[in-house]
Design an enzyme around this catalytic site. Structure first.
Site, mmCIF file in Angstrom:
data_model
loop_
_atom_site.group_PDB
_atom_site.id
_atom_site.type_symbol
_atom_site.label_atom_id
_atom_site.label_comp_id
_atom_site.label_asym_id
_atom_site.label_seq_id
_atom_site.Cartn_x
_atom_site.Cartn_y
_atom_site.Cartn_z
ATOM 1 N N CYS B 86 0.831 -1.206 0.000
ATOM 2 C CA CYS B 86 0.000 0.000 0.000
ATOM 3 C C CYS B 86 0.868 1.260 0.000
ATOM 4 O O CYS B 86 1.552 1.523 -0.966
ATOM 5 C CB CYS B 86 -0.982 -0.038 1.168
ATOM 6 S SG CYS B 86 -2.300 1.185 1.026
ATOM 7 N N HIS B 203 -3.709 -5.382 0.921
ATOM 8 C CA HIS B 203 -3.080 -5.637 2.230
ATOM 9 C C HIS B 203 -3.107 -7.113 2.620
ATOM 10 O O HIS B 203 -3.991 -7.521 3.381
ATOM 11 C CB HIS B 203 -3.833 -4.855 3.307
ATOM 12 C CG HIS B 203 -3.544 -3.404 3.344
ATOM 13 N ND1 HIS B 203 -2.447 -2.886 3.984
ATOM 14 C CD2 HIS B 203 -4.219 -2.353 2.833
ATOM 15 C CE1 HIS B 203 -2.464 -1.559 3.865
ATOM 16 N NE2 HIS B 203 -3.524 -1.206 3.164
ATOM 17 N N GLU B 205 -1.325 -8.566 4.762
ATOM 18 C CA GLU B 205 -1.097 -8.737 6.210
ATOM 19 C C GLU B 205 -2.395 -8.607 7.008
ATOM 20 O O GLU B 205 -2.456 -8.963 8.176
ATOM 21 C CB GLU B 205 -0.037 -7.737 6.703
ATOM 22 C CG GLU B 205 -0.501 -6.328 7.011
ATOM 23 C CD GLU B 205 -0.814 -5.472 5.777
ATOM 24 O OE1 GLU B 205 -0.842 -6.015 4.654
ATOM 25 O OE2 GLU B 205 -1.061 -4.271 5.959
#
Lengths: 83, 231
Positions: B86, B203, B205
């Site tokens: 990002c 994202h 994660e």
């Protein structure tokens, strides 16, 4: 010495923000707004250091633009200098 | 192997990435403050999401002057892994480690929702455990994720198979409806020519644990760990 730097999207790059503003201006009743492009303007005040040539100031401004003020992948820049 | 997760002033996904590295894939992981001048032995550096330096001027523009960027450049030049997520992707384009730029989303809105990604290439250290064509559901959260590069650069990316993820629909079709932000050729993530630097807007994660309802992002972290174990 004062410099004004204008950073704009390259003509080949779409500017959705400009388009939205153009549309809003038309909605407000301003006829004939054909295009709006949004850019950034920087007013830079430079300390007067004796003996600086105009070439040197211009070269400094170009470096400022290339290294930070503009992302030359998508933007181009122009500047004017006021003595 | 060791992950180093960079904290720039304004990073806000640093602990999420650290958590996945440390507690989900059980690797060594250390947070790296932006003023550090070495990477503390990290094999894979993650530049996390957030709003580094408030996104002043342009997203990622001021981060290139952080002291930690110099060792990151050297690490990348020596073949070390660098992963920008990002805002981290935006930083990598500003720093010049990845080509192109990330512009305002086409419809000008900040987008925070899940998207589908098609895995385009698996011969990278970041995607080696995924299948070619594998569809991942991964959240996005950005206002400037509209990938732009000129046609010559885009063609070169395609030729070198540097486009790693593209936005697609649930069936893997690369449609304009499935493109959330106007990115050129539905590009969601690219790598550099030597394939050791990856940047992506979504994202992973945030979706690496079943407990969170989605573990589609885990394959990327597992790939990194597996790739570094092979070295």
């Amino acid at each position: 010495m004062k410099a004004t730097v204008v950073v704009e999207l390259k003509p080949s790059v779409l500017d959705p923000q400009g388009k939205a503003i153009q549309h809003s201006l038309s909605t407000l009743g301003f006829a004939g707004v054909e295009d709006v492009r949004v850019g950034k303007l920087f007013r830079i005040t430079l300390a007067d250091i004796g003996g600086q040539t105009r070439d040197h100031v211009e070269s400094q401004l170009r470096q400022m633009c290339e290294r930070l003020l503009a992302n030359t992948v998508v933007e181009h820049f122009s500047y004017t200098i006021e003595e | 192997m060791k992950f180093g997760i960079v904290i720039l002033p304004g990073s806000n996904c640093d602990h999420d990435a650290w958590h996945v590295a440390k507690n989900v894939v059980s690797a060594e992981a250390e947070l790296l403050w932006h003023k550090e001048t070495d990477l503390k032995g990290a094999d894979c550096v993650i530049i996390p999401g957030g709003f580094a330096y408030g996104d002043y001027l342009r997203a990622g523009a001021l981060a290139k002057f952080a002291p930690i960027m110099e060792p990151i450049r050297r690490h990348a030049a020596n073949g070390g892994l660098v992963f920008g997520i990002c805002n981290g992707f935006q930083v990598l384009t500003e720093v010049g480690l990845l080509p192109g730029a990330l512009m305002r989303n086409e419809h000008l809105r900040f987008l925070s929702r899940d998207v589908f990604l098609r895995t385009e290439e698996t011969d990278t250290p970041f995607t080696s455990e995924l299948q070619r064509g594998q569809i991942l559901r991964v959240p996005i959260a950005h206002g400037e994720g509209n990938y732009y590069a000129d046609d010559a650069t885009l063609d070169e990316l395609e030729r070198n198979r540097q486009v790693i993820f593209r936005y697609c629909d649930g069936e893997g079709r690369m449609t304009s409806e499935a493109n959330p932000n106007g990115s050129a050729r539905n590009i969601a993530g690219i790598c550099n020519a030597s394939r050791n630097v990856l940047g992506m807007m979504p994202h992973p994660e945030r979706c690496s644990e079943e407990l969170l309802g989605n573990a589609d992002g885990l394959g990327i972290f597992k790939s990194i760990v597996a790739s570094l174990a092979r070295v």
